[in-house]
Design a protein around this motif. Sequence first.
Motif, short mmCIF file in Angstrom:
data_model
loop_
_atom_site.label_atom_id
_atom_site.label_comp_id
_atom_site.label_asym_id
_atom_site.label_seq_id
_atom_site.Cartn_x
_atom_site.Cartn_y
_atom_site.Cartn_z
N TYR A 247 -20.41 -6.18 -23.83
CA TYR A 247 -19.09 -5.81 -24.34
C TYR A 247 -19.15 -5.60 -25.85
CZ TYR A 247 -14.10 -6.15 -25.43
OH TYR A 247 -12.83 -5.90 -25.89
N ALA A 248 -19.82 -6.50 -26.57
CA ALA A 248 -19.92 -6.37 -28.04
C ALA A 248 -20.69 -5.10 -28.41
CB ALA A 248 -20.61 -7.60 -28.62
N ILE A 249 -21.74 -4.79 -27.67
CA ILE A 249 -22.51 -3.57 -27.93
C ILE A 249 -21.64 -2.34 -27.72
CG2 ILE A 249 -24.35 -2.14 -26.95
CD1 ILE A 249 -26.05 -4.68 -26.77
N GLN A 250 -20.84 -2.38 -26.65
CA GLN A 250 -19.92 -1.26 -26.39
C GLN A 250 -18.94 -1.07 -27.56
OE1 GLN A 250 -17.35 -1.87 -23.04
NE2 GLN A 250 -16.19 -0.02 -23.39
N ARG A 251 -18.40 -2.18 -28.07
CA ARG A 251 -17.44 -2.10 -29.17
C ARG A 251 -18.12 -1.60 -30.45
NH1 ARG A 251 -12.14 -2.26 -28.21
NH2 ARG A 251 -11.83 -3.16 -30.28
N LEU A 252 -19.33 -2.11 -30.72
CA LEU A 252 -20.03 -1.74 -31.95
C LEU A 252 -20.49 -0.28 -31.91
CD1 LEU A 252 -21.09 -2.71 -34.69
CD2 LEU A 252 -23.21 -3.40 -33.53
N SER A 253 -20.81 0.22 -30.71
CA SER A 253 -21.32 1.60 -30.59
C SER A 253 -20.31 2.63 -31.08
CB SER A 253 -21.71 1.89 -29.14
OG SER A 253 -20.57 1.95 -28.30
N ARG A 254 -19.04 2.26 -31.10
CA ARG A 254 -18.01 3.19 -31.58
C ARG A 254 -17.99 3.28 -33.10
NH1 ARG A 254 -13.12 0.98 -27.67
NH2 ARG A 254 -14.16 1.38 -25.68
N ARG A 255 -18.66 2.32 -33.77
CA ARG A 255 -18.59 2.27 -35.23
C ARG A 255 -19.95 2.54 -35.89
NH1 ARG A 255 -15.38 -3.57 -35.60
NH2 ARG A 255 -13.97 -3.20 -33.85
N ASP A 256 -21.01 1.96 -35.33
CA ASP A 256 -22.32 2.03 -36.00
C ASP A 256 -23.41 2.14 -34.94
OD1 ASP A 256 -24.70 1.55 -37.42
OD2 ASP A 256 -23.64 0.33 -38.91
N LYS B 235 -26.95 0.22 -35.85
CA LYS B 235 -26.92 -1.23 -35.65
C LYS B 235 -26.85 -1.58 -34.16
CE LYS B 235 -25.09 -3.09 -39.97
NZ LYS B 235 -23.97 -3.81 -40.62
N THR B 236 -26.12 -0.77 -33.42
CA THR B 236 -26.02 -0.99 -31.98
C THR B 236 -27.40 -0.95 -31.34
OG1 THR B 236 -23.83 0.04 -31.94
CG2 THR B 236 -24.98 -0.16 -29.84
N ILE B 237 -28.19 0.06 -31.70
CA ILE B 237 -29.53 0.21 -31.14
C ILE B 237 -30.42 -0.96 -31.57
CG2 ILE B 237 -31.62 1.62 -31.25
CD1 ILE B 237 -29.71 4.07 -31.43
N TYR B 238 -30.28 -1.40 -32.82
CA TYR B 238 -31.08 -2.54 -33.30
C TYR B 238 -30.79 -3.79 -32.47
CZ TYR B 238 -32.18 -6.66 -36.05
OH TYR B 238 -32.62 -7.91 -36.44
N TYR B 239 -29.49 -4.09 -32.29
CA TYR B 239 -29.13 -5.30 -31.56
C TYR B 239 -29.53 -5.19 -30.09
CZ TYR B 239 -26.52 -7.24 -35.49
OH TYR B 239 -26.17 -7.76 -36.70
N ILE C 50 -26.03 0.57 -17.69
CA ILE C 50 -24.68 0.62 -18.24
C ILE C 50 -24.74 0.67 -19.77
CG2 ILE C 50 -22.56 -0.72 -18.57
CD1 ILE C 50 -22.91 -1.71 -15.66
N ILE C 51 -25.56 -0.23 -20.36
CA ILE C 51 -25.65 -0.30 -21.82
C ILE C 51 -26.31 0.95 -22.40
CG2 ILE C 51 -26.58 -1.59 -23.77
CD1 ILE C 51 -26.22 -4.13 -22.08
N ASN C 52 -27.41 1.41 -21.77
CA ASN C 52 -28.06 2.64 -22.25
C ASN C 52 -27.10 3.82 -22.17
OD1 ASN C 52 -30.64 1.65 -22.95
ND2 ASN C 52 -31.26 1.63 -20.80
N GLY C 53 -26.29 3.85 -21.11
CA GLY C 53 -25.30 4.92 -20.97
C GLY C 53 -24.25 4.85 -22.06
N LEU C 54 -23.77 3.64 -22.38
CA LEU C 54 -22.77 3.47 -23.45
C LEU C 54 -23.32 3.95 -24.79
CD1 LEU C 54 -21.41 -0.09 -22.57
CD2 LEU C 54 -20.12 2.04 -22.47
N ILE C 55 -24.56 3.56 -25.09
CA ILE C 55 -25.17 3.97 -26.36
C ILE C 55 -25.37 5.48 -26.38
CG2 ILE C 55 -27.25 3.80 -27.79
CD1 ILE C 55 -27.54 0.89 -26.77
N GLY C 56 -25.84 6.03 -25.27
CA GLY C 56 -26.06 7.48 -25.19
C GLY C 56 -24.78 8.27 -25.40
N LEU C 57 -23.69 7.83 -24.78
CA LEU C 57 -22.41 8.54 -24.92
C LEU C 57 -21.86 8.41 -26.33
CD1 LEU C 57 -20.73 7.66 -21.50
CD2 LEU C 57 -21.59 9.88 -22.23
#
Length: 342
Positions: free
Chosen positions: A84-93, A96-100, A117-124
């Motif tokens: 969930y935190a990664i999803q939220r952070l991916s909208r801003r940075d 950093k999302t990829i690092y975490y 799910i997470i790879n898809g969120l980062i990709g989108l």
Amino acid sequence: ECNPVFKFLFEDNSFNDEIVLERIGLAMNQREYALARYLSRHLSSEKNKKLYRYWKIARTKPNKFLKSSLRFANSKQNRQLVAYAIQRLSRRDIEKTIYYWNEYSKKMSFPKHEQDIINGLIGLAADRRKNSLSLHYLGLVSKENLTRDIEQGRLRSALTFGAWPELVTWTKNDPIGDVSKLRWLYWRAKALKETGQSTEATKIYRELATNRDYYGFLAADQLSLKYSFKNQPVIIDEEEFNQTLKKTKLGRADKLFKIGRTLSAKREFFFELNKITVREKEIAAKLADTWSWEKGTILALGRADSYNDLNLRFPIEYADLIVENLKPKKYYVVRKGDSLWK
């Protein structure tokens, strides 16, 4: 309607903290924050109340949460929080999302579907920012966990960055979402052509070019073929036309129109469209055409799912005036206030 049921279940102690926490997670992911706050009141242990506070931090300060939570134990609840935190952070940075994500994926054993799910969120997220990292992360999602959004994100990213080999791979199977099949095939053919597979590309283009469709026309352009309009006029003889007017209220509508009561005729026409058969709707379209009422013609054909009589569906008004004004002029006198735009 549900409130009395939930009240009964809570009073009956039918809900334990595990169920409540699961529903809190679902609520947070759906942005139902008020519901999550209400559910948190029913948590009994301090440990689980603390978990709810983590959900709030992950929502409002995902960077802070991810930075301070690397010591988290490898549990389902903690993995959900991290996702969930990664999803939220991916909208801003995205960086950093990829690092975490790289850090947490080493420390926690995410099952394959959670990784997807997470790879898809980062990709989108990368796709929204026109970042080429989208190609890598969207490509990591396995076939069984594809979603409509990921499928469309792959198509967008591949076209944005000219990733033709990836597009050939991703379009090998039919789309699972609502992407138009013709659109899907056109871009597959384009990718095949760009990767040197011209024979297979031409085969797909030729098949597409038989369709009366935007992508069918684009395919025809690729092969320098004429567009396939598939114009099939609705054929109705005079006897069938008159019989239909007699047995339906379309005849009454026609009589009203002929005596000048145009509004009443159109009301009668609209009312009858809801009651007649498909063939009778096509005849209604022909009737509206005799009135020079284009809206009625187009509406009746639409209700009949009859789309192949192009002369009826796309009436051309003021043709003589348009043609006359399109004729090239020998000269033009520039006037005050003129511009190239005008």
